[in-house]
Design a protein around this motif. Structure first.
Motif, mmCIF file in Angstrom:
data_model
loop_
_atom_site.group_PDB
_atom_site.id
_atom_site.type_symbol
_atom_site.label_atom_id
_atom_site.label_comp_id
_atom_site.label_asym_id
_atom_site.label_seq_id
_atom_site.Cartn_x
_atom_site.Cartn_y
_atom_site.Cartn_z
ATOM 1 N N THR A 89 12.195 19.712 19.680
ATOM 2 C CA THR A 89 10.787 20.065 19.465
ATOM 3 C C THR A 89 9.915 18.858 19.141
ATOM 4 O O THR A 89 8.715 18.845 19.447
ATOM 5 C CB THR A 89 10.633 21.106 18.342
ATOM 6 N N PHE A 90 10.512 17.839 18.503
ATOM 7 C CA PHE A 90 9.737 16.625 18.227
ATOM 8 C C PHE A 90 9.684 15.715 19.458
ATOM 9 O O PHE A 90 8.959 14.717 19.465
ATOM 10 C CB PHE A 90 10.324 15.864 17.039
ATOM 11 N N GLY A 91 10.481 16.030 20.473
ATOM 12 C CA GLY A 91 10.451 15.270 21.721
ATOM 13 C C GLY A 91 10.925 13.849 21.579
ATOM 14 O O GLY A 91 10.516 12.965 22.339
ATOM 15 N N THR A 92 11.804 13.593 20.611
ATOM 16 C CA THR A 92 12.292 12.230 20.382
ATOM 17 C C THR A 92 13.510 11.951 21.255
ATOM 18 O O THR A 92 14.305 12.850 21.543
ATOM 19 C CB THR A 92 12.663 12.037 18.906
ATOM 20 N N THR A 93 13.665 10.720 21.644
ATOM 21 C CA THR A 93 14.781 10.339 22.520
ATOM 22 C C THR A 93 15.794 9.449 21.827
ATOM 23 O O THR A 93 16.883 9.244 22.339
ATOM 24 C CB THR A 93 14.252 9.613 23.774
ATOM 25 N N THR A 94 15.431 8.886 20.672
ATOM 26 C CA THR A 94 16.365 8.033 19.929
ATOM 27 C C THR A 94 16.474 8.540 18.496
ATOM 28 O O THR A 94 15.590 9.236 17.998
ATOM 29 C CB THR A 94 15.899 6.565 19.905
ATOM 30 N N THR B 90 17.478 21.554 17.521
ATOM 31 C CA THR B 90 16.152 22.134 17.765
ATOM 32 C C THR B 90 15.051 21.214 17.255
ATOM 33 O O THR B 90 14.032 21.003 17.937
ATOM 34 C CB THR B 90 16.043 23.517 17.091
ATOM 35 N N LEU B 91 15.219 20.670 16.051
ATOM 36 C CA LEU B 91 14.231 19.724 15.526
ATOM 37 C C LEU B 91 14.089 18.524 16.457
ATOM 38 O O LEU B 91 12.973 18.060 16.739
ATOM 39 C CB LEU B 91 14.644 19.259 14.126
ATOM 40 N N ASN B 92 15.208 18.033 16.954
ATOM 41 C CA ASN B 92 15.182 16.869 17.844
ATOM 42 C C ASN B 92 14.417 17.181 19.122
ATOM 43 O O ASN B 92 13.569 16.392 19.572
ATOM 44 C CB ASN B 92 16.625 16.462 18.176
ATOM 45 N N ILE C 230 22.470 17.982 22.333
ATOM 46 C CA ILE C 230 23.908 17.943 22.015
ATOM 47 C C ILE C 230 24.253 16.645 21.301
ATOM 48 O O ILE C 230 25.082 16.622 20.382
ATOM 49 C CB ILE C 230 24.751 18.107 23.298
ATOM 50 N N GLY C 231 23.618 15.547 21.719
ATOM 51 C CA GLY C 231 23.888 14.259 21.078
ATOM 52 C C GLY C 231 23.530 14.260 19.613
ATOM 53 O O GLY C 231 24.227 13.658 18.782
ATOM 54 N N SER C 232 22.427 14.952 19.263
ATOM 55 C CA SER C 232 22.023 15.003 17.857
ATOM 56 C C SER C 232 23.038 15.753 17.006
ATOM 57 O O SER C 232 23.137 15.523 15.802
ATOM 58 C CB SER C 232 20.651 15.672 17.738
ATOM 59 N N VAL C 233 23.813 16.670 17.635
ATOM 60 C CA VAL C 233 24.861 17.402 16.914
ATOM 61 C C VAL C 233 26.157 16.599 16.888
ATOM 62 O O VAL C 233 26.770 16.405 15.836
ATOM 63 C CB VAL C 233 25.097 18.785 17.565
ATOM 64 N N LEU C 234 26.580 16.106 18.068
ATOM 65 C CA LEU C 234 27.834 15.334 18.133
ATOM 66 C C LEU C 234 27.727 14.012 17.390
ATOM 67 O O LEU C 234 28.746 13.411 17.042
ATOM 68 C CB LEU C 234 28.203 15.076 19.597
#
Length: 703
Positions: A591-596, A587-589, A350-354
């Motif tokens: 699936t890549f398992g990134t946190t930042t 989804t990209l965020n 959600i953070g990657s969208v907001l």
């Protein structure tokens, strides 16, 4: 219990009705949709008199039954019988506005004329309006207001309250004696079948041979008598009945204008007209439009919007929320899988969208300012000129403008297009325009791969327009869409300073919808994507490279290899984008398992080339829209076959465009794959044939 009163707020588009509605009701507003249709319904309570409900009717030019707006307005006035009408009139174009006023007066509902923008008339020195004489001749209250400057709103409110408390006698215009005689005889025929105060309106509609009057249950003798009355009148006037009514109204308006409107001797071209000589110039209009859209995206994606997005991504969702959530969950001894779901799945997704919300708000702000000041109406006018050169209807551009906010209302707004062929084609093409959900993909790709290039983001908008034009040329050559385009008539409102209230309200409503979507659809999607990317088919928690999502993506990925992003991460992002386009980013965020944000961007740059990223962007801009838009397509088409035609056509066009763009870039860089180059060549030939090869008779089927 005190009685409730209903006031209908009616007027032409661009008359200032929305601004007045906001002033009269303030925060006492309710917004929804009219029952059975998709046109927005706004109502609210009068601030100084909460027993009075103000119903904002759709802006329209007439009470004919040709568009949803006209039908809603006439049905409300006749069936709901409001206590009174407040008719907002644009004083800078009083003659055309009065034509609608006469139709409102004919309904038999008491009316107040709110003469808006009279200050502009005085400033431009076009003419002078004698308000007292106008009120006397029409026998209705006339109040001069300025909705934009909030002038005389209290006087209008007092008049509304006074009319509620005292019984008003409705007034209607009196036309030619021969026409009045015919209308009186028709009124006699409908006596007892309709409400007494609406009898004149029904008589006029019957005289016009309005098809909606077939439900009056007239006897055969009554219908024959009415037909004889109309036929006699047509012989007397030597004209058809519909034209007789139109001419009578304009003759009445002409008499009113001669007595109430005084032309001034020092008339000069208004500032708005002077600006239009440049803005709508045949040579300069398009370059100016390109510059304006570049500026909008530059402010939204490259500069002001990015400042806010960087803080949301790096600080709010990059450190503050994840770190504090992790501390709380660790303190509560939450299991590892649940902690991963909350932090890596929900918060990260959600953070990657907001994170793109500041950029989206900035885009909404820019577009709302352009719309409120009157520039977007000029864009429709300019694009109509371009569309007609390619045998397209200019009416199609209005839904496409609406689609830059959301494709769903854009598709819904195609109902105003009379031609069935043009309407279907517009439904099929309107979602090629980048909506607010697609802006997250635009911002991600342009910010990740082209941070120093301010032209990448606006090219998505221009490619959308070019795709619409190219598709329109091709589709018009097929049997399914071979009808000639319908003419497009629209009003260019005078330029004015944007209303802070209108702009902020518009931005808030759209931003609120985006946040709500992130909290519902995107939330559910993030949970599902996290589960699929962290578990295998045996429901065991595994590394993402052994997950269900990876297995599904790997099977489909080869399809996208010619486009440059043939791996499972991008493939499942494309599929998730069918639920909501924002899902492409989340989804990209996940699936890549990134946190930042920084690690996410590094992962993208390491996995894909810049042109592969741009190809991903173009494909998602043009391919089949989200499920909500597809569902709306189905509802508007009313046919599953037409919906499938649209979805398949959009996806094929998106694939061909992304294929050509990526493979041409590879040829330029010297990275040539013969099979893919041949595929791209075939796509180019098909496009060239569909657009440029002329056929004297449209024989080509779509499939």
């Amino acid at each position: 219990m005190s009685k409730q009163y209903t006031v209908a707020l009616a007027g032409n588009p661009n008359s200032g009705k929305t601004t007045l509605f906001n002033l009269l009701t303030g925060s006492h507003q309710h917004i929804g949709n009219w029952p059975g249709v998709t046109v927005e319904k706004k109502s609210g309570r009068l601030k100084q008199h909460t027993e009075t409900i103000v119903q904002d009717l759709p802006g329209t030019y007439s009470l004919s039954a040709y568009s949803p707006e006209e039908i809603i307005t006439r049905d409300f006035l006749i069936d709901e019988s409001p206590e009174q009408i407040v008719n907002v009139i644009d004083a800078t174009n009083i003659e055309r506005n009065l034509y609608f006023s006469l139709q409102l007066m004919e309904t038999g509902v008491p009316i107040i004329l709110a003469l808006n923008m009279l200050d502009l008339v005085t400033k431009q020195k076009k003419y002078r309006i004698d308000i007292k004489k106008l009120s006397y001749l029409l026998n209705v209250p006339v109040i001069s207001i300025s909705a934009l400057k909030k002038q005389n709103i209290n006087y209008l409110t007092k008049q509304i309250i006074t009319n509620n408390e005292t019984k008003q006698i409705y007034s209607y215009p009196v036309y030619d004696k021969r026409l009045e005689s015919a209308l009186s005889m028709i009124e006699e025929q409908v006596k007892g079948l309709v409400k007494e105060n609406h009898s004149r309106w029904y008589a006029i509609k019957l005289f016009e041979r309005d098809e909606e009057m077939n439900n009056l249950n007239l006897t055969e003798a009554q219908q024959d008598e009415i037909d004889n009355i109309i036929s006699t009148a047509e012989i007397l006037f030597n004209d058809d009945s519909d034209s007789i009514i139109v001419n009578a109204r304009y003759e009445y308006i002409e008499r009113i204008m001669n007595m109430c409107v005084v032309q001034t001797s020092n008339f000069s071209m208004s500032m708005s007209d002077r600006v239009d000589t440049v803005i709508t110039n045949r040579i300069l209009a398009l370059p100016i439009f390109v510059f304006v859209m570049w500026l909008v995206y530059f402010l939204s994606i490259q500069t002001i919007g990015t400042i806010g997005s960087d803080w949301v991504n790096d600080v709010l969702f990059g450190e503050f929320i994840p770190n504090n959530t992790n501390a709380i969950l660790s303190y509560l001894h939450v299991s590892i899988w649940l902690k991963s779901l909350i932090i890596d799945g929900i918060i990260s997704g959600i953070g990657s969208v907001l994170g793109f919300l500041p950029q989206i708000i900035m885009l909404f702000l820019c577009l709302s300012i352009l719309e409120d000041c009157g520039y977007m109406a000029r864009i429709a006018f300019v694009m109509d000129r371009i569309f007609h050169r390619f045998n397209l209807s200019g009416k199609s551009f209005i839904p496409m403008l609406i689609s830059t906010g959301c494709g769903v209302p854009g598709i819904m707004s195609t109902r105003t297009i009379e031609s069935k062929s043009d309407r279907r084609m517009t439904i099929m093409l309107t979602t090629f325009m980048p909506c607010s959900a697609k802006l997250t993909v635009i911002a991600l790709i342009s910010g990740t791969f082209f941070p120093e290039n301010s032209w990448v983001a606006p090219t998505s908008y221009f490619i959308g327009i070019l795709t619409v034009i190219g598709s329109g040329i091709f589709l018009k050559k097929t049997k399914l869409f071979s009808e000639p385009p319908t003419p497009f008539v629209m009003e260019l409102p005078a330029y004015h300073l944007p209303s802070i209230g209108n702009v902020s309200h518009s931005v808030w409503i759209k931003a609120q919808a985006f946040i709500k979507k992130a909290g519902t659809i995107i939330f559910a999607s993030c949970v599902a994507i996290w589960f699929l990317s962290n578990f295998n088919f045996h429901l065991q928690m595994v590394d993402q490279n052994e997950s269900i999502l990876r297995d599904i993506g790997t099977i489909i990925a080869p399809i996208f290899e010619p486009l440059g992003f043939g791996d499972w991460h991008a493939t499942v992002a494309v599929i998730a984008g069918l639920i909501a386009k924002e899902n492409c980013v989340s989804t990209l965020n996940i699936t890549f398992g990134t946190t930042t944000t920084s690690s996410f961007i590094d992962a993208l740059r390491h996995t894909y080339s810049p042109m592969a990223g741009y190809s991903f962007l173009i494909f998602n801009m043009l391919c089949a829209p989200c499920f909500a838009a597809i569902g709306t397509m189905y509802k508007e088409f009313g046919d599953a076959l037409w919906t499938w035609r649209a979805v398949i056509y959009q996806t094929v066009v998106a694939y061909m465009c992304a294929l050509i763009i990526y493979q041409v870039s590879q040829i330029i860089q010297g990275n040539i794959s013969i099979n893919f180059v041949v595929l791209a060549t075939v796509a180019i030939c098909l496009m060239f044939y569909g657009i440029f090869v002329k056929r004297s008779h449209p024989q080509l089927e779509l499939y």
